[in-house]
Design an enzyme around this catalytic site. Structure first.
Site, mmCIF file in Angstrom:
data_model
loop_
_atom_site.group_PDB
_atom_site.id
_atom_site.type_symbol
_atom_site.label_atom_id
_atom_site.label_comp_id
_atom_site.label_asym_id
_atom_site.label_seq_id
_atom_site.Cartn_x
_atom_site.Cartn_y
_atom_site.Cartn_z
ATOM 1 N N ASP A 60 -5.052 -2.718 18.966
ATOM 2 C CA ASP A 60 -3.734 -2.090 19.107
ATOM 3 C C ASP A 60 -3.664 -0.872 18.194
ATOM 4 O O ASP A 60 -2.734 -0.692 17.415
ATOM 5 C CB ASP A 60 -2.637 -3.094 18.758
ATOM 6 C CG ASP A 60 -1.244 -2.584 19.114
ATOM 7 O OD1 ASP A 60 -1.154 -1.578 19.845
ATOM 8 O OD2 ASP A 60 -0.257 -3.182 18.667
ATOM 9 N N LEU A 81 0.839 -1.191 0.000
ATOM 10 C CA LEU A 81 0.000 0.000 0.000
ATOM 11 C C LEU A 81 0.874 1.240 0.000
ATOM 12 O O LEU A 81 1.715 1.424 0.881
ATOM 13 C CB LEU A 81 -0.911 0.010 1.244
ATOM 14 C CG LEU A 81 -1.833 -1.192 1.405
ATOM 15 C CD1 LEU A 81 -2.583 -1.095 2.728
ATOM 16 C CD2 LEU A 81 -2.808 -1.281 0.242
#
Length: 370
Positions: free
Chosen positions: A247, A146
């Protein structure tokens, strides 16, 4: 590794470039014969020592070009701009092992947990902001590469709405049906359809208080134990389990192609306020826009954030701070103690502020706003 990845994907690998190392795995960008770019995480044969960890700076995996390393500890979808993984700006998954002797697990179980978590988060529905798992086994994890972009107002608001939609897809219980990890430390994901506060104390706070205790005083331990003893009254109104990332610090939010993508999860059924608190732990770009869009979307679906959620942020930050102490030692002790005191409402006026309107304000990053 090249042959393994090619076999898993059914496509030859033309080129592989190393991006550094983290814990017991190495990080790579690869070009496939069909032109696709992918991110690869590969298990090494031995844990890294501190001197061998990382590359020439930059971000680990999908942490981005900011120098922040992904806290989920396992690296994520690759980004352009970083050449290594050692640099960190507050995340849990530091490339160098500075654990001060903490027991480490890691290995293939981390890959399985990350792949399961990403797929499970994606089950929330179309538009869930997580990358596709292209392939995984006990030695490698393959995700799309990405390209990193910048956070913008529209992307931040979109992220807030998409995060609320992901949370709204309740899994029906707290925990997850796989063994979890945060960094390379194991997480107890025992499923429980009962009360979140008891689950949080038993499955998150108590195990990591034991791990962190070597870097804490007896008074510090007793303070966190006070929080655990009063957890039912501190946790706020009961809520259904939310499908959370687990997280969600800023290094695990990758801005790409006009939106945010979430990487390196410690995914499980949890409390939605946990993700919001984690976004604030080290500061997230355009946090106020994210939170405003999130709160608006939650109201529109008839599930507004409960009164007092801002005051409960330190409670939700206790677990990641305990993880930091367990991994990195006493340098995070004062932050942990202050969060525990704030969660109890003890001590002097807290050293933080929260304001959804003021763009410069951060949410409960209290030890950085003295």
């Amino acid at each position: 590794m090249r042959e393994r990845v090619a076999a898993l994907l059914g496509t030859p690998v033309e080129r592989i470039a190393g991006l550094g190392s983290s814990h017991a795995w190495t990080l790579h960008r690869a070009t496939l014969s069909d032109g696709r770019e992918v991110f690869i995480k590969a298990l090494t044969d031995r844990p890294l020592d501190a001197g061998a960890a990382g590359g020439a700076g930059g971000a680990e995996g999908a942490g981005g070009a900011s120098g922040a390393e992904g806290a989920g500890g396992s690296g994520g979808a690759g980004v352009a701009g970083g050449s290594g993984g050692a640099a960190r700006s507050g995340g849990l998954g530091a490339a160098a092992d500075r654990s001060g002797g903490a027991d480490r697990s890691g290995g293939a179980g981390v890959f399985a947990a990350e792949a399961a978590g990403l797929r499970w988060l994606g089950e929330a529905g179309d538009g869930t902001p997580v990358p596709e798992v292209l392939a995984s086994d006990d030695r490698v994890l393959v995700l799309p590469w990405l390209e990193q972009g910048a956070a913008g107002p529209e992307a931040a608001e979109r992220f807030g709405r998409e995060l609320d939609a992901m949370h709204a897809a309740s899994p029906g219980a707290f925990g997850a049906p796989w063994d979890g990890f945060i960094a390379d430390l194991p997480l107890d994901n025992t499923l429980d359809g009962g009360d979140w506060s008891a689950w949080y104390a038993e499955r998150r706070l108590e195990p990591f208080l034991r791990r962190a205790s070597r870097s804490l005083s007896r008074d510090d331990v007793a303070l966190v134990e006070r929080v655990m003893g009063r957890i039912g009254g501190l946790a706020g109104p009961a809520e259904p389990s939310a499908r959370i990332h687990g997280d969600l610090w800023s290094g695990n939010v990758l801005w790409t192609d006009g939106r945010a993508m979430l990487i390196d999860p410690a995914a499980h059924g949890g409390h939605r306020e946990t993700d919001l608190a984690m976004l604030a732990l080290f500061g997230t770009p355009m946090l106020n826009r994210i939170l405003a869009a999130y709160a608006g979307a939650a109201r529109e679906r008839g599930a507004p954030l409960a009164d007092g959620w801002r005051e409960r942020v330190p409670l939700h930050q206790l677990h990641p701070l305990l993880v930091h102490v367990a991994l990195f030692g006493g340098s995070y002790r004062s932050a942990l103690v202050e969060a525990a005191s704030a969660a109890l409402g003890a001590g002097a006026e807290p050293r933080f502020r929260f304001d959804l309107v003021t763009p410069q304000s951060w949410l409960f990053v209290f030890w950085k706003m003295r």
